[in-house]
Design a protein around this motif. Structure first.
Motif, short mmCIF file in Angstrom:
data_model
loop_
_atom_site.label_atom_id
_atom_site.label_comp_id
_atom_site.label_asym_id
_atom_site.label_seq_id
_atom_site.Cartn_x
_atom_site.Cartn_y
_atom_site.Cartn_z
N VAL A 1 -7.02 -4.05 0.48
CA VAL A 1 -7.43 -4.75 1.71
C VAL A 1 -6.68 -6.06 1.82
O VAL A 1 -6.36 -6.51 2.92
CB VAL A 1 -8.96 -5.01 1.70
CG1 VAL A 1 -9.38 -5.73 2.97
CG2 VAL A 1 -9.72 -3.71 1.55
N SER A 2 -6.37 -6.66 0.68
CA SER A 2 -5.68 -7.95 0.66
C SER A 2 -4.82 -8.05 -0.59
O SER A 2 -5.05 -7.37 -1.59
CB SER A 2 -6.70 -9.09 0.70
OG SER A 2 -6.10 -10.35 0.46
N TYR B 1 -15.49 -7.25 1.60
CA TYR B 1 -16.32 -6.09 1.92
C TYR B 1 -17.71 -6.45 2.47
O TYR B 1 -18.35 -5.60 3.06
CB TYR B 1 -16.50 -5.22 0.68
CG TYR B 1 -15.21 -4.64 0.14
CD1 TYR B 1 -14.78 -3.36 0.50
CD2 TYR B 1 -14.39 -5.38 -0.73
CE1 TYR B 1 -13.61 -2.83 0.00
CE2 TYR B 1 -13.21 -4.85 -1.24
CZ TYR B 1 -12.82 -3.57 -0.87
OH TYR B 1 -11.65 -3.06 -1.35
N ASN C 1 0.81 -1.22 0.00
CA ASN C 1 0.00 0.00 0.00
C ASN C 1 0.85 1.28 0.00
O ASN C 1 0.29 2.37 -0.01
CB ASN C 1 -0.95 0.01 1.20
CG ASN C 1 -2.29 -0.61 0.87
OD1 ASN C 1 -2.73 -0.59 -0.27
ND2 ASN C 1 -2.96 -1.17 1.87
N THR D 1 -0.53 -2.58 5.72
CA THR D 1 -1.44 -1.60 6.32
C THR D 1 -2.74 -1.62 5.51
O THR D 1 -3.00 -0.70 4.74
CB THR D 1 -0.83 -0.19 6.31
OG1 THR D 1 -0.48 0.15 4.97
CG2 THR D 1 0.40 -0.13 7.20
N PRO D 2 -3.54 -2.68 5.66
CA PRO D 2 -4.75 -2.80 4.85
C PRO D 2 -5.75 -1.68 5.14
O PRO D 2 -5.82 -1.15 6.26
CB PRO D 2 -5.31 -4.17 5.26
CG PRO D 2 -4.78 -4.40 6.63
CD PRO D 2 -3.42 -3.78 6.64
N LYS D 3 -6.50 -1.34 4.12
CA LYS D 3 -7.55 -0.35 4.30
C LYS D 3 -8.58 -0.89 5.29
O LYS D 3 -8.99 -2.05 5.23
CB LYS D 3 -8.23 -0.07 2.96
CG LYS D 3 -9.44 0.85 3.07
CD LYS D 3 -10.17 0.97 1.74
CE LYS D 3 -11.44 1.80 1.90
NZ LYS D 3 -12.20 1.89 0.62
N THR D 4 -8.97 -0.05 6.23
CA THR D 4 -9.97 -0.46 7.22
C THR D 4 -11.34 -0.52 6.56
O THR D 4 -11.83 0.46 6.02
CB THR D 4 -10.01 0.52 8.40
OG1 THR D 4 -8.70 0.59 9.00
CG2 THR D 4 -11.01 0.05 9.44
N VAL D 5 -11.93 -1.70 6.57
CA VAL D 5 -13.22 -1.91 5.93
C VAL D 5 -14.21 -2.46 6.95
O VAL D 5 -13.92 -3.44 7.64
CB VAL D 5 -13.10 -2.90 4.74
CG1 VAL D 5 -14.48 -3.21 4.17
CG2 VAL D 5 -12.20 -2.31 3.67
N LYS D 6 -15.37 -1.83 7.03
CA LYS D 6 -16.44 -2.34 7.88
C LYS D 6 -17.34 -3.21 7.02
O LYS D 6 -18.12 -2.72 6.22
CB LYS D 6 -17.24 -1.18 8.49
CG LYS D 6 -18.35 -1.64 9.42
CD LYS D 6 -19.13 -0.46 9.98
CE LYS D 6 -20.27 -0.94 10.88
NZ LYS D 6 -21.06 0.20 11.41
N ARG D 7 -17.15 -4.50 7.17
CA ARG D 7 -17.92 -5.43 6.35
C ARG D 7 -19.40 -5.36 6.73
O ARG D 7 -19.75 -5.38 7.91
CB ARG D 7 -17.38 -6.85 6.51
CG ARG D 7 -15.94 -7.00 6.06
CD ARG D 7 -15.39 -8.36 6.42
NE ARG D 7 -16.09 -9.42 5.70
CZ ARG D 7 -16.07 -10.70 6.07
NH1 ARG D 7 -15.45 -11.05 7.20
NH2 ARG D 7 -16.70 -11.61 5.35
#
Length: 290
Positions: free
Chosen positions: A195-196, A286, A163, A222-228
């Protein structure tokens, strides 16, 4: 006694003029009938014939140039709709080819083309001699050694963050073409960060061996913070925030759930017309089912 003048009496000057005019007309008529006609010499006739033959020859060349076309070879990986129509491919056969290429996969042989497009043997026999594949594909020894070449794989601690990698680093360390490196960075920026690692599969034109080379030196640290979110309750607006859905797809998913009830497995989405499960592993980054 007065003399009566005739109405046909003409003055002397007019009589002289009429007489002169009559002489001129007579000479003109005699000249027309007795003046010899111009004769065309034999040499002039031959020149005219040769000139006409040249004109006819040029017309024939122009006619033939309209009907004769130069047949050139081409890479079957890049057949446009117009090119496919000219070659005789059906719309379904073209769609299969474009769908295959949109997955980042490549056709490397005539048999690959047959398998992907399902074109008839008779048509394939006609168009396959026109196929032109890259030299490295034709050279088996080169291609085998190329794919078998191993690259040092670093541990997670030694790898750099995917990233934060730059286009220049990808070109220098992996030898990725500049336009592919720029494409990776643009896509990363578009989705707000990876994210991955598996999202490298979304990069069009990135070969499998290139992706493996990148992942041997880089990974998402440092993956993007995702609220699944639950796919069964998510709104159309939130669905559109998922990188893999546009407005039409989001509507189709919501309509499908409303008509068939909650889905318990992501593979049920394949029942939606036109929906591909090829990116289902990235979609799961996601969304959830509950």
């Amino acid at each position: 006694m007065k003399h009566i003048r005739s109405h046909f009496e003409i003055h002397t000057r007019f009589r002289n003029g009429i007489f002169l005019l009559s002489i001129i007309l007579l000479l003109t008529i005699l000249g027309y009938y007795f003046y010899p006609e111009p004769k065309v010499s034999e040499s002039s006739f031959i020149e005219l014939t040769e000139f006409q033959n040249q004109i006819d020859s040029l017309k024939e060349v122009a006619k033939n140039s309209k009907t004769k076309y130069r047949v050139s070879t081409f890479n079957p990986n890049f057949i446009s709709d117009h090119k496919g129509y000219v070659l005789g491919l059906s719309a379904k056969e073209l769609d299969r080819l474009h769908e295959y290429r949109n997955k980042g996969k490549w056709i490397n042989s005539v048999s690959d083309f047959k398998k992907v497009t399902q074109v008839s043997d008779s048509l394939l026999k006609i168009i396959s001699p026109l196929f032109r594949f890259p030299v490295w594909i034709k050279n088996n020894k080169t291609s085998k050694s190329y794919f078998k070449k191993k690259y040092p794989s670093k541990s997670y601690a030694e790898k750099k963050d995917l990233n934060s990698v730059t286009s220049e680093e990808l070109q220098k360390n992996i030898n990725v073409p500049d336009f592919i490196a720029e494409r990776i960075i643009r896509y990363r920026n578009k989705i707000g960060g990876f994210v991955s690692d598996i999202q490298l599969q979304d990069i069009s034109g990135l070969y499998d061996h290139q992706r493996n080379m990148i992942l041997s030196l880089f990974t998402v640290k440092t993956p993007k913070t995702v609220k699944r979110m639950n796919i069964n309750t998510i709104s159309v607006k939130d669905l559109m925030d998922v990188p893999y859905f546009d407005f039409e797809t989001a509507l189709d998913i919501k309509d499908f759930i409303e008509s068939n009830g909650d889905i318990s497995d992501f593979t049920e989405l394949k029942k939606i017309e036109g929906f591909s499960l090829e990116k289902i592993d990235r979609i799961k980054l996601y969304l959830t089912l509950n």
